[in-house]
Design an enzyme around this catalytic site. Sequence first.
Site, PDB file in Angstrom:
ATOM      1  N   ARG A 177       0.847  -1.185   0.000  1.00  0.00           N
ATOM      2  CA  ARG A 177       0.000   0.000   0.000  1.00  0.00           C
ATOM      3  C   ARG A 177       0.890   1.245   0.000  1.00  0.00           C
ATOM      4  O   ARG A 177       1.955   1.260   0.610  1.00  0.00           O
ATOM      5  CB  ARG A 177      -0.911   0.030   1.239  1.00  0.00           C
ATOM      6  CG  ARG A 177      -2.059  -0.981   1.213  1.00  0.00           C
ATOM      7  CD  ARG A 177      -3.101  -0.655   0.131  1.00  0.00           C
ATOM      8  NE  ARG A 177      -4.239  -1.560   0.140  1.00  0.00           N
ATOM      9  CZ  ARG A 177      -4.400  -2.585  -0.706  1.00  0.00           C
ATOM     10  NH1 ARG A 177      -3.504  -2.832  -1.637  1.00  0.00           N
ATOM     11  NH2 ARG A 177      -5.488  -3.333  -0.648  1.00  0.00           N
ATOM     12  N   HIS A 196      -1.005   0.212  -9.734  1.00  0.00           N
ATOM     13  CA  HIS A 196      -1.686  -0.708  -8.802  1.00  0.00           C
ATOM     14  C   HIS A 196      -2.244  -1.931  -9.554  1.00  0.00           C
ATOM     15  O   HIS A 196      -3.458  -2.192  -9.544  1.00  0.00           O
ATOM     16  CB  HIS A 196      -2.810   0.020  -8.035  1.00  0.00           C
ATOM     17  CG  HIS A 196      -3.219  -0.700  -6.787  1.00  0.00           C
ATOM     18  ND1 HIS A 196      -3.597  -0.053  -5.631  1.00  0.00           N
ATOM     19  CD2 HIS A 196      -3.322  -2.028  -6.502  1.00  0.00           C
ATOM     20  CE1 HIS A 196      -3.906  -0.949  -4.702  1.00  0.00           C
ATOM     21  NE2 HIS A 196      -3.754  -2.164  -5.210  1.00  0.00           N
TER      22      HIS A 196
HETATM   23  N1  LIG Z   1      -0.462  -4.084  -5.197  1.00  0.00           N
HETATM   24  C1  LIG Z   1      -1.382  -4.992  -5.348  1.00  0.00           C
HETATM   25  O1  LIG Z   1      -1.879  -5.199  -6.450  1.00  0.00           O
HETATM   26  C2  LIG Z   1      -1.806  -5.829  -4.175  1.00  0.00           C
HETATM   27  C3  LIG Z   1      -2.539  -7.005  -4.420  1.00  0.00           C
HETATM   28  C4  LIG Z   1      -2.881  -7.813  -3.338  1.00  0.00           C
HETATM   29  C5  LIG Z   1      -2.493  -7.453  -2.055  1.00  0.00           C
HETATM   30  N2  LIG Z   1      -1.793  -6.312  -1.855  1.00  0.00           N
HETATM   31  C6  LIG Z   1      -1.359  -5.943  -0.490  1.00  0.00           C
HETATM   32  O2  LIG Z   1      -0.565  -7.010   0.024  1.00  0.00           O
HETATM   33  C7  LIG Z   1      -0.830  -7.110   1.423  1.00  0.00           C
HETATM   34  C8  LIG Z   1      -0.379  -8.461   1.938  1.00  0.00           C
HETATM   35  O3  LIG Z   1      -1.259  -9.480   1.509  1.00  0.00           O
HETATM   36  P1  LIG Z   1      -1.200 -10.962   2.123  1.00  0.00           P
HETATM   37  O4  LIG Z   1      -2.338 -11.709   1.543  1.00  0.00           O
HETATM   38  O5  LIG Z   1       0.158 -11.537   1.994  1.00  0.00           O
HETATM   39  O6  LIG Z   1      -1.463 -10.641   3.676  1.00  0.00           O
HETATM   40  P2  LIG Z   1      -1.239 -11.586   4.932  1.00  0.00           P
HETATM   41  O7  LIG Z   1      -2.179 -11.133   5.973  1.00  0.00           O
HETATM   42  O8  LIG Z   1      -1.284 -13.025   4.513  1.00  0.00           O
HETATM   43  O9  LIG Z   1       0.270 -11.281   5.392  1.00  0.00           O
HETATM   44  C9  LIG Z   1       0.622 -10.163   6.136  1.00  0.00           C
HETATM   45  C10 LIG Z   1       2.017 -10.349   6.725  1.00  0.00           C
HETATM   46  O10 LIG Z   1       2.412  -9.114   7.342  1.00  0.00           O
HETATM   47  C11 LIG Z   1       2.888  -9.374   8.649  1.00  0.00           C
HETATM   48  N3  LIG Z   1       2.603  -8.234   9.531  1.00  0.00           N
HETATM   49  C12 LIG Z   1       1.428  -7.626   9.767  1.00  0.00           C
HETATM   50  N4  LIG Z   1       1.573  -6.622  10.646  1.00  0.00           N
HETATM   51  C13 LIG Z   1       2.882  -6.606  10.984  1.00  0.00           C
HETATM   52  C14 LIG Z   1       3.644  -5.796  11.853  1.00  0.00           C
HETATM   53  N5  LIG Z   1       3.108  -4.791  12.553  1.00  0.00           N
HETATM   54  N6  LIG Z   1       4.962  -6.065  11.965  1.00  0.00           N
HETATM   55  C15 LIG Z   1       5.529  -7.085  11.275  1.00  0.00           C
HETATM   56  N7  LIG Z   1       4.850  -7.879  10.415  1.00  0.00           N
HETATM   57  C16 LIG Z   1       3.544  -7.629  10.275  1.00  0.00           C
HETATM   58  C17 LIG Z   1       2.139 -10.621   9.106  1.00  0.00           C
HETATM   59  O11 LIG Z   1       2.865 -11.254  10.158  1.00  0.00           O
HETATM   60  C18 LIG Z   1       2.094 -11.430   7.806  1.00  0.00           C
HETATM   61  O12 LIG Z   1       3.299 -12.133   7.667  1.00  0.00           O
HETATM   62  C19 LIG Z   1      -2.334  -6.836   1.500  1.00  0.00           C
HETATM   63  O13 LIG Z   1      -2.695  -6.399   2.796  1.00  0.00           O
HETATM   64  C20 LIG Z   1      -2.536  -5.762   0.455  1.00  0.00           C
HETATM   65  O14 LIG Z   1      -2.458  -4.487   1.036  1.00  0.00           O
HETATM   66  C21 LIG Z   1      -1.444  -5.494  -2.886  1.00  0.00           C
HETATM   67  O1  LIG Z   2      -5.622  -5.756  -1.964  1.00  0.00           O
HETATM   68  C1  LIG Z   2      -5.858  -6.141  -3.109  1.00  0.00           C
HETATM   69  O2  LIG Z   2      -6.461  -7.184  -3.368  1.00  0.00           O
HETATM   70  C2  LIG Z   2      -5.375  -5.343  -4.276  1.00  0.00           C
HETATM   71  O3  LIG Z   2      -4.449  -4.383  -3.845  1.00  0.00           O
HETATM   72  C3  LIG Z   2      -6.499  -4.649  -4.968  1.00  0.00           C
HETATM   73  O4  LIG Z   2      -6.825  -3.482  -4.284  1.00  0.00           O
END
Ligand SMILES: NC(=O)c1ccc[n+]([C@@H]2O[C@H](COP(=O)([O-])OP(=O)(O)OC[C@H]3O[C@@H](n4cnc5c(N)ncnc54)[C@H](O)[C@@H]3O)[C@@H](O)[C@H]2O)c1
Ligand SMILES: O=C(O)[C@H](O)CO
Length: 313
Positions: free
Chosen positions: A228, A276
């Site tokens: 993000r 994004h």
């Molecule tokens: N750019 C894009 O197109 C896109 C697409 C999908 C997801 N995302 C982003 O990717 C992020 C991660 O997705 P995910 O499915 O892997 O999430 P997830 O919940 O499976 O993983 C989150 C990780 O972050 C760690 N974490 C959380 N808070 C923490 C803290 N304060 N200190 C240390 N570690 C911490 C957790 O321990 C975990 O390992 C989503 O929240 C989203 O914002 C972006």
């Molecule tokens: O979190 C997600 O799934 C992607 O960033 C789309 O906003």
Amino acid sequence: MDIIFHHPTFDTEYWLNRLQQALPQARVRQWKQGDQQPADYALVWHPPVEMLSGRKGLKGVFALGAGVDAILSKLQAHPDMLPDGVPLFRLEDTGMGLQMQEYAVSQVLHWFRRFDDYQRQKQQGQWQPLEDYRREDFTIGILGAGVLGGKVAESLVAWGFPVRCWSRSKKDLPGVQSFAGGEALPDFLHGTRVLINLLPNTPQTVGIINRELLGQLAKEAYVINLARGVHLVEADLLAALDSGQLKGAMLDVFSKEPLPENSPLWAHPGVAITPHVAAVTRPDEAIAYIAKTITQLENGESVSGEVSLQHGY
Ligand SMILES: NC(=O)c1ccc[n+]([C@@H]2O[C@H](COP(=O)([O-])OP(=O)(O)OC[C@H]3O[C@@H](n4cnc5c(N)ncnc54)[C@H](O)[C@@H]3O)[C@@H](O)[C@H]2O)c1
Ligand SMILES: O=C(O)[C@H](O)CO
């Protein structure tokens, strides 16, 4: 069983048809303003408050993406939006893991093979082989080792890079050095040459990639932000690029989206930008996951993907 669906941009017709095929016993409908009929499950992205608040019979809400920060911030402003005890689920991988792997691996290899330097030389008409970087000097550090961070780590281990991750609790990922908690952050950063961000947006992670953090990375480090925009202090990133502490940045997400025309990030030679798109929701995989989870919930089985309202992700 009744399912309501709302997404501001997805092809609603396609989603309704495919959901109906995946859950033939359900009645699936698009939620429209004024619809207050009961529903068992709601599938949402940027939901209007009235879609969820006070809805009778609701057993679960599915966010149609991986990050639930937008829904949770709305919930903070309207605490009664999610009826008490109704679980909120998010998409776990559903095809996003592979997209994140493609993005991260291609960019790491781009920098590792010095294509950024060769591009600069090409612009100056310069034919000059450069010294190779060594893999052992190219440590990849992944902030956030959840569903997507774990996948990205796995793909970079396969390319032979030293890979480490940082998360709330220690992880056991093959070939990956795991660091956990605030006190381990300096050790994680020390020697990291490519920093990849896949943290969720929570009060603890906003602004985490700032001057202090960037200053602890290896010299001439690189940053890839896939999570993000609010995680990154954009002015600090630009200052680190200008000072030479950073050599490049690949950014998919921004504090303001679309990135404003007057943002200095557009023109900076050390910054590459995508709008994004690092990992988008793939309808068929998402529908299969949602249908499976609803079936498990209906059978009283345990499921994964529930968001912790306490942790905020
Ligand atoms: N750019 C894009 O197109 C896109 C697409 C999908 C997801 N995302 C982003 O990717 C992020 C991660 O997705 P995910 O499915 O892997 O999430 P997830 O919940 O499976 O993983 C989150 C990780 O972050 C760690 N974490 C959380 N808070 C923490 C803290 N304060 N200190 C240390 N570690 C911490 C957790 O321990 C975990 O390992 C989503 O929240 C989203 O914002 C972006
Ligand atoms: O979190 C997600 O799934 C992607 O960033 C789309 O906003």
